[in-house]
Design an enzyme around this catalytic site. Structure first.
Site, short mmCIF file in Angstrom:
data_model
loop_
_atom_site.label_atom_id
_atom_site.label_comp_id
_atom_site.label_asym_id
_atom_site.label_seq_id
_atom_site.Cartn_x
_atom_site.Cartn_y
_atom_site.Cartn_z
N GLY A 1 4.80 2.15 6.36
CA GLY A 1 6.07 1.58 5.93
C GLY A 1 7.14 2.64 5.90
O GLY A 1 6.85 3.85 5.93
N GLN B 1 15.00 6.75 3.71
CA GLN B 1 14.18 7.83 4.28
C GLN B 1 14.71 8.32 5.62
O GLN B 1 14.35 9.42 6.06
CB GLN B 1 12.73 7.38 4.47
CG GLN B 1 11.97 7.17 3.17
CD GLN B 1 10.56 6.74 3.45
OE1 GLN B 1 10.28 5.57 3.68
NE2 GLN B 1 9.65 7.70 3.47
N CYS C 1 3.16 9.51 1.81
CA CYS C 1 4.54 9.12 2.10
C CYS C 1 5.07 10.00 3.21
O CYS C 1 4.85 11.21 3.20
CB CYS C 1 5.39 9.28 0.83
SG CYS C 1 7.11 8.81 1.08
N LEU C 2 5.77 9.39 4.14
CA LEU C 2 6.33 10.15 5.26
C LEU C 2 7.35 11.18 4.77
O LEU C 2 7.63 12.15 5.46
CB LEU C 2 6.98 9.19 6.27
CG LEU C 2 5.98 8.23 6.93
CD1 LEU C 2 6.72 7.11 7.63
CD2 LEU C 2 5.08 8.98 7.90
N HIS D 1 5.51 0.63 -3.13
CA HIS D 1 5.86 1.99 -2.68
C HIS D 1 7.18 1.98 -1.92
O HIS D 1 8.07 2.80 -2.20
CB HIS D 1 4.73 2.54 -1.80
CG HIS D 1 5.01 3.87 -1.21
ND1 HIS D 1 4.30 5.00 -1.52
CD2 HIS D 1 5.96 4.28 -0.30
CE1 HIS D 1 4.79 6.04 -0.85
NE2 HIS D 1 5.80 5.62 -0.11
N GLU D 2 7.31 1.05 -0.97
CA GLU D 2 8.53 1.04 -0.14
C GLU D 2 9.75 0.67 -0.97
O GLU D 2 10.82 1.28 -0.81
CB GLU D 2 8.37 0.09 1.05
CG GLU D 2 7.31 0.50 2.05
CD GLU D 2 7.41 1.95 2.49
OE1 GLU D 2 8.53 2.49 2.56
OE2 GLU D 2 6.35 2.56 2.73
N HIS E 1 11.46 3.38 -2.87
CA HIS E 1 12.41 4.24 -2.15
C HIS E 1 13.85 3.74 -2.33
O HIS E 1 14.79 4.53 -2.19
CB HIS E 1 12.08 4.27 -0.65
CG HIS E 1 10.94 5.17 -0.30
ND1 HIS E 1 10.99 6.53 -0.48
CD2 HIS E 1 9.72 4.91 0.22
CE1 HIS E 1 9.84 7.07 -0.06
NE2 HIS E 1 9.06 6.11 0.36
NI NI Z 1 7.16 6.54 1.17
#
Ligand code: NI
Length: 178
Positions: free
Chosen positions: A47, A52, A100-101, A142-143, A146
């Protein structure tokens, strides 16, 4: 269409509350959706949220059929979700591993609600309104975090459960698996 650089923890743009999307058809919104798709595909992630990639809009993209990064995860429908709202169902929470990216190379145990209802708009302006549980519910929580400036380490209750993916999960040999 563009693969954009993913901001990493420490960048103040990851700590902001994202602006609500007012016009789904605006060029800004259309470009954001395409860039989310292109960037997530390039890194094979579960995701990605617009902040981000440096876009101040409340848009998330998540979902996959099968994913090397989380080999045991059941499929999650591939979804663009705009102006999302999450409501927990009940109070049960479970700890589970997340990465997480924007926090590359690390994983941590994060408590999340087991069951949620989430709603928002699709990229065509249709209402998305779903019940989710387990990993699907985890990914959405999680998404959407952000969009309110929260990264997973800030949700952890036990920081001894934060570590390097390569140490915790050496079997994840995919070089993009973080
Ligand atoms: Ni993340």
């Amino acid at each position: 269409m563009a693969v954009r650089p993913i901001l990493r923890m420490g960048d103040p743009r990851l700590l902001k509350v994202a602006a609500r999307v007012e016009d789904i058809q605006s060029p800004e919104c259309r470009a954001a959706i395409q860039d989310l798709r292109d960037t997530l595909a390039a890194v094979k992630g579960a995701g990605l949220a617009a902040p981000q990639i440096g876009i101040d809009l409340a848009i998330v993209l998540f979902g996959f059929e099968k994913i090397a990064r989380y080999p045991d995860a059941p499929p999650v429908p591939v979804t663009i979700l705009i102006n999302p709202v999450i409501e927990p169902i009940g109070t049960d929470q479970t700890e589970g591993w997340e990465g997480c990216l924007s926090v590359p190379g690390l994983r941590g145990q994060v408590p999340r609600y087991d069951r949620i209802r989430y709603h928002g708009l699709s990229e065509t302006g249709d209402i998305i309104d779903r019940l989710a549980e387990g990993f699907h519910a985890r990914v959405v929580q999680h998404e959407c975090d952000h969009l309110i400036g929260r990264l997973f380490p800030t949700r952890m209750t036990d920081l001894t459960q934060l570590g390097y993916t390569s140490v915790l999960f050496p079997e994840l040999t995919d070089p993009t698996a973080e």
